[in-house]
Scaffold this motif. Structure first.
Motif, PDB file in Angstrom:
ATOM      1  N   HIS A   3      88.784  43.193  -3.265  1.00 31.35           N
ATOM      2  CA  HIS A   3      89.421  42.294  -4.255  1.00 31.35           C
ATOM      3  C   HIS A   3      88.939  40.851  -4.124  1.00 31.35           C
ATOM      4  CE1 HIS A   3      91.862  45.687  -5.242  1.00 31.35           C
ATOM      5  NE2 HIS A   3      92.440  45.721  -4.058  1.00 31.35           N
ATOM      6  N   PHE A   4      87.657  40.679  -3.985  1.00 28.21           N
ATOM      7  CA  PHE A   4      87.133  39.320  -3.790  1.00 28.21           C
ATOM      8  C   PHE A   4      87.339  38.463  -5.035  1.00 28.21           C
ATOM      9  CE2 PHE A   4      83.348  36.404  -3.056  1.00 28.21           C
ATOM     10  CZ  PHE A   4      84.015  35.643  -2.107  1.00 28.21           C
ATOM     11  N   LYS A   5      87.349  39.112  -6.179  1.00 27.33           N
ATOM     12  CA  LYS A   5      87.589  38.376  -7.427  1.00 27.33           C
ATOM     13  C   LYS A   5      88.943  37.661  -7.345  1.00 27.33           C
ATOM     14  CE  LYS A   5      87.541  39.002 -12.465  1.00 27.33           C
ATOM     15  NZ  LYS A   5      88.484  37.926 -12.579  1.00 27.33           N
TER      16      LYS A   5
ATOM     17  N   ASN B  56      88.720  34.559  -5.136  1.00 25.29           N
ATOM     18  CA  ASN B  56      88.110  33.453  -5.905  1.00 25.29           C
ATOM     19  C   ASN B  56      89.116  32.880  -6.912  1.00 25.29           C
ATOM     20  OD1 ASN B  56      85.450  33.006  -5.040  1.00 25.29           O
ATOM     21  ND2 ASN B  56      84.723  34.842  -6.092  1.00 25.29           N
TER      22      ASN B  56
ATOM     23  N   ASP C 173      83.290  30.993  -1.212  1.00 29.16           N
ATOM     24  CA  ASP C 173      82.006  30.843  -0.499  1.00 29.16           C
ATOM     25  C   ASP C 173      82.239  30.743   1.008  1.00 29.16           C
ATOM     26  OD1 ASP C 173      80.608  30.901  -2.811  1.00 29.16           O
ATOM     27  OD2 ASP C 173      80.028  28.786  -2.833  1.00 29.16           O
TER      28      ASP C 173
ATOM     29  N   ARG D 140      72.970  39.964   3.838  1.00 28.43           N
ATOM     30  CA  ARG D 140      73.817  39.885   2.637  1.00 28.43           C
ATOM     31  C   ARG D 140      72.981  40.409   1.483  1.00 28.43           C
ATOM     32  NH1 ARG D 140      75.351  34.783  -0.865  1.00 28.43           N
ATOM     33  NH2 ARG D 140      76.938  35.682  -2.208  1.00 28.43           N
TER      34      ARG D 140
ATOM     35  N   LYS E 121      86.379  52.601  -0.732  1.00 27.54           N
ATOM     36  CA  LYS E 121      87.071  51.829  -1.785  1.00 27.54           C
ATOM     37  C   LYS E 121      88.113  52.713  -2.472  1.00 27.54           C
ATOM     38  CE  LYS E 121      84.905  47.746  -2.090  1.00 27.54           C
ATOM     39  NZ  LYS E 121      85.580  46.459  -1.970  1.00 27.54           N
TER      40      LYS E 121
ATOM     41  N   ARG F 224      90.732  51.206   0.242  1.00 26.53           N
ATOM     42  CA  ARG F 224      90.171  49.948   0.782  1.00 26.53           C
ATOM     43  C   ARG F 224      90.645  49.692   2.220  1.00 26.53           C
ATOM     44  NH1 ARG F 224      90.776  49.203  -4.607  1.00 26.53           N
ATOM     45  NH2 ARG F 224      88.971  48.445  -5.767  1.00 26.53           N
TER      46      ARG F 224
HETATM   47  N1  GTP Z   1      82.682  32.563  -4.148  1.00 21.76           N
HETATM   48  C1  GTP Z   1      81.720  33.448  -4.442  1.00 21.76           C
HETATM   49  N2  GTP Z   1      82.050  34.527  -5.208  1.00 21.76           N
HETATM   50  C2  GTP Z   1      81.089  35.404  -5.495  1.00 21.76           C
HETATM   51  C3  GTP Z   1      79.759  35.240  -5.029  1.00 21.76           C
HETATM   52  N3  GTP Z   1      79.034  36.303  -5.474  1.00 21.76           N
HETATM   53  C4  GTP Z   1      79.883  37.092  -6.190  1.00 21.76           C
HETATM   54  N4  GTP Z   1      81.119  36.561  -6.192  1.00 21.76           N
HETATM   55  C5  GTP Z   1      82.329  37.055  -6.865  1.00 21.76           C
HETATM   56  O1  GTP Z   1      82.744  38.253  -6.267  1.00 21.76           O
HETATM   57  C6  GTP Z   1      83.595  38.942  -7.187  1.00 21.76           C
HETATM   58  C7  GTP Z   1      83.319  40.414  -7.107  1.00 21.76           C
HETATM   59  O2  GTP Z   1      84.248  41.044  -7.948  1.00 21.76           O
HETATM   60  P1  GTP Z   1      84.288  42.608  -8.137  1.00 21.76           P
HETATM   61  O3  GTP Z   1      82.876  43.145  -8.245  1.00 21.76           O
HETATM   62  O4  GTP Z   1      85.218  42.877  -9.261  1.00 21.76           O
HETATM   63  O5  GTP Z   1      84.839  43.180  -6.794  1.00 21.76           O
HETATM   64  P2  GTP Z   1      86.193  42.888  -6.017  1.00 21.76           P
HETATM   65  O6  GTP Z   1      87.066  41.941  -6.737  1.00 21.76           O
HETATM   66  O7  GTP Z   1      85.824  42.502  -4.609  1.00 21.76           O
HETATM   67  O8  GTP Z   1      86.850  44.287  -6.014  1.00 21.76           O
HETATM   68  P3  GTP Z   1      86.530  45.544  -5.121  1.00 21.76           P
HETATM   69  O9  GTP Z   1      85.129  45.414  -4.603  1.00 21.76           O
HETATM   70  O10 GTP Z   1      86.681  46.724  -6.029  1.00 21.76           O
HETATM   71  O11 GTP Z   1      87.529  45.563  -4.005  1.00 21.76           O
HETATM   72  C8  GTP Z   1      83.304  38.350  -8.546  1.00 21.76           C
HETATM   73  O12 GTP Z   1      84.431  37.593  -8.963  1.00 21.76           O
HETATM   74  C9  GTP Z   1      82.111  37.414  -8.316  1.00 21.76           C
HETATM   75  O13 GTP Z   1      82.168  36.253  -9.123  1.00 21.76           O
HETATM   76  C10 GTP Z   1      79.456  34.101  -4.243  1.00 21.76           C
HETATM   77  O14 GTP Z   1      78.325  33.860  -3.802  1.00 21.76           O
HETATM   78  N5  GTP Z   1      80.464  33.227  -3.987  1.00 21.76           N
END
Ligand code: GTP
Length: 304
Positions: free
Chosen positions: A186-188, A191, A200, A222, A293, A297
Motif C-alpha cells: 500500500h505504498f500509494k 504517499n 521517498d 531497486r 500480496k 501482504r
Molecule cells: N515517493 C515515491 N513514490 C513512488 C516512487 N515510485 C513509485 N511510487 C509510488 O508508489 C505507488 C505504487 O502504488 P501501487 O502500484 O498501487 O502499489 P501499492 O500502493 O504499494 O499497493 P500494493 O503493492 O498492491 O500493496 C504509486 O503511488 C507510485 O506513485 C518513488 O520513487 N517515490
C-alpha cells in the motif's frame, strides 16, 4: 600565428629543437629492447612523463626492471603476456596498465608500440600516455549507469548483469543461489497520507534496512517504484526464507518516522534450479511475490 616553441625551434639546430620538443610531450616515447635471453631495457626514453616515476632514465637504459617493478600486481603478468604475444607474432603491442609513481599514487598508462626483430631479439618503438583521468571518468559513468539515483542501491541493469554471472556460476558448479523480490505494501496510501517526499524517505530507509540485513556478497537492487530485489549467492531457499522472514518482521517493527507498524512489505523468494534461464528465475520470484500480496501482504511466500 606560430607558437613560441616553433619560433624558438627556428633559431636552433633542428636536432636540438626536436629533442626539446620531445621532452615537452605529455607522455613518453620510447624504444624497448628485449634480448633473446629475455633481458629488457629502454635504449631511448623521452617526454615529460619520464619524470613521473622518479627512476633515472640512464638506469632504465641498462635495465627495464625498476620500471616493471612499479607495475600494479595484477597488471605485471598481463603486460608480460602482451609483450610475449607481440614479439612472437610481430604485431603491435597495445595495452593498458597501472603504474605506481614516485609519490606512491597510481596512474593508468596506455601503451602502443610497433615491434621489429633486431639481433635475434625484439625492439619496440612506441609511446605511453597517462589515461588516469579518462579511466576515472569511465569508472564514474559506469557507477552512475549501475546505480539507482534515489537510494544509491544497484539498479535493474546491474541486477541483470549480476544475475547472469551468478546463474552461470550456479549452473556450472551446482552452487545454491536464491532470489528475493520485495514490494512495499500500500505504498500509494503512504504517499497519499504523508506526502511524496516522506515516501521517498521510506524508500531510502528501506534500502538501508535491506542492506544491513544481508552479507557483503549479496546484491540489493531497486527495480523501480517500490519494488526491490535481493540476490543471494551460496544461499539455499531455506536460508533465504529465514532471512526474508526476519527482514519482513524488522520492517514492520521499524519506525519510518510516523510510528512502527505503518510500513510493511511482501516478499517472494525462489531458489535457482540448474538450467534455469534468468527470466524463468525472475518469473518464479515474481509469482511468489504475487502470492504474498494476494495472501494478505506483510508476509513471505516461496515458490512451489
Ligand atoms: N515517493 C515515491 N513514490 C513512488 C516512487 N515510485 C513509485 N511510487 C509510488 O508508489 C505507488 C505504487 O502504488 P501501487 O502500484 O498501487 O502499489 P501499492 O500502493 O504499494 O499497493 P500494493 O503493492 O498492491 O500493496 C504509486 O503511488 C507510485 O506513485 C518513488 O520513487 N517515490
Amino acid at each position: 600565428m606560430p607558437s613560441n616553441d616553433v619560433l624558438a625551434g627556428g633559431e636552433m639546430p633542428q636536432s636540438r629543437w626536436i629533442l626539446d620538443l620531445t621532452e615537452q610531450l605529455p607522455g613518453v616515447i620510447f624504444q624497448l629492447h628485449r634480448a633473446p635471453d629475455g633481458h629488457m631495457h629502454f635504449p631511448y626514453l623521452a617526454g615529460s612523463g619520464t619524470r613521473l616515476t622518479g627512476i633515472d632514465r640512464h638506469d632504465l637504459a641498462r635495465d627495464a626492471l625498476p620500471a616493471l617493478e612499479r607495475l600494479a600486481e595484477p597488471d605485471y603478468p598481463r603486460l608480460m603476456a602482451a609483450i610475449e604475444r607481440s614479439a612472437r607474432s610481430a604485431t603491435p603491442l597495445a595495452t593498458t596498465f597501472r603504474l605506481r609513481l614516485a609519490d606512491d599514487e597510481t596512474c593508468w598508462i596506455a601503451l602502443r608500440a610497433q615491434p621489429r626483430r633486431v639481433d635475434g631479439g625484439t625492439l619496440w618503438v612506441g609511446l605511453m600516455i597517462d589515461i588516469s583521468e579518462q579511466m576515472a571518468e569511465e569508472e564514474r559513468l559506469r557507477r552512475l549507469s549501475d546505480t539507482d539515483d534515489l537510494t544509491g542501491l544497484a539498479n535493474r541493469r546491474m541486477l541483470m548483469k549480476r544475475l547472469d554471472e551468478e546463474i552461470s556460476l550456479s549452473n556450472r558448479h551446482g552452487l545454491p543461489l536464491s532470489l528475493m523480490m520485495l514490494d512495499l505494501d500500500h505504498f500509494k496510501a503512504i504517499n497519499d497520507t504523508w506526502g511524496h517526499l516522506q515516501g521517498d524517505q521510506v524508500l531510502r530507509d528501506l534500502a538501508g534496512l535491506c542492506q544491513q540485513s544481508l552479507r557483503e556478497e549479496d546484491l540489493v537492487a531497486r527495480l523501480g517504484g517500490e519494488e526491490f530485489a535481493m540476490l543471494l549467492p551460496l544461499t539455499p531457499e531455506r536460508h533465504c526464507r529465514q532471512l526474508a522472514e526476519r527482514l519482513c518482521q524488522s520492517i514492520s517493527a521499524h519506525d519510518f518516522g510516523f510510528g512502527p507498524g505503518h510500513v510493511t512489505v511482501s516478499i517472494g523468494i525462489t531458489e535457482h534450479r540448474i538450467g534455469d534461464a534468468r527470466d524463468i528465475l525472475i518469473q518464479r520470484a515474481d509469482d511468489s511475490l504475487y502470492a504474498a500480496k494476494h495472501g494478505g501482504r506483510n508476509r513471505v511466500m516461496a515458490s512451489d
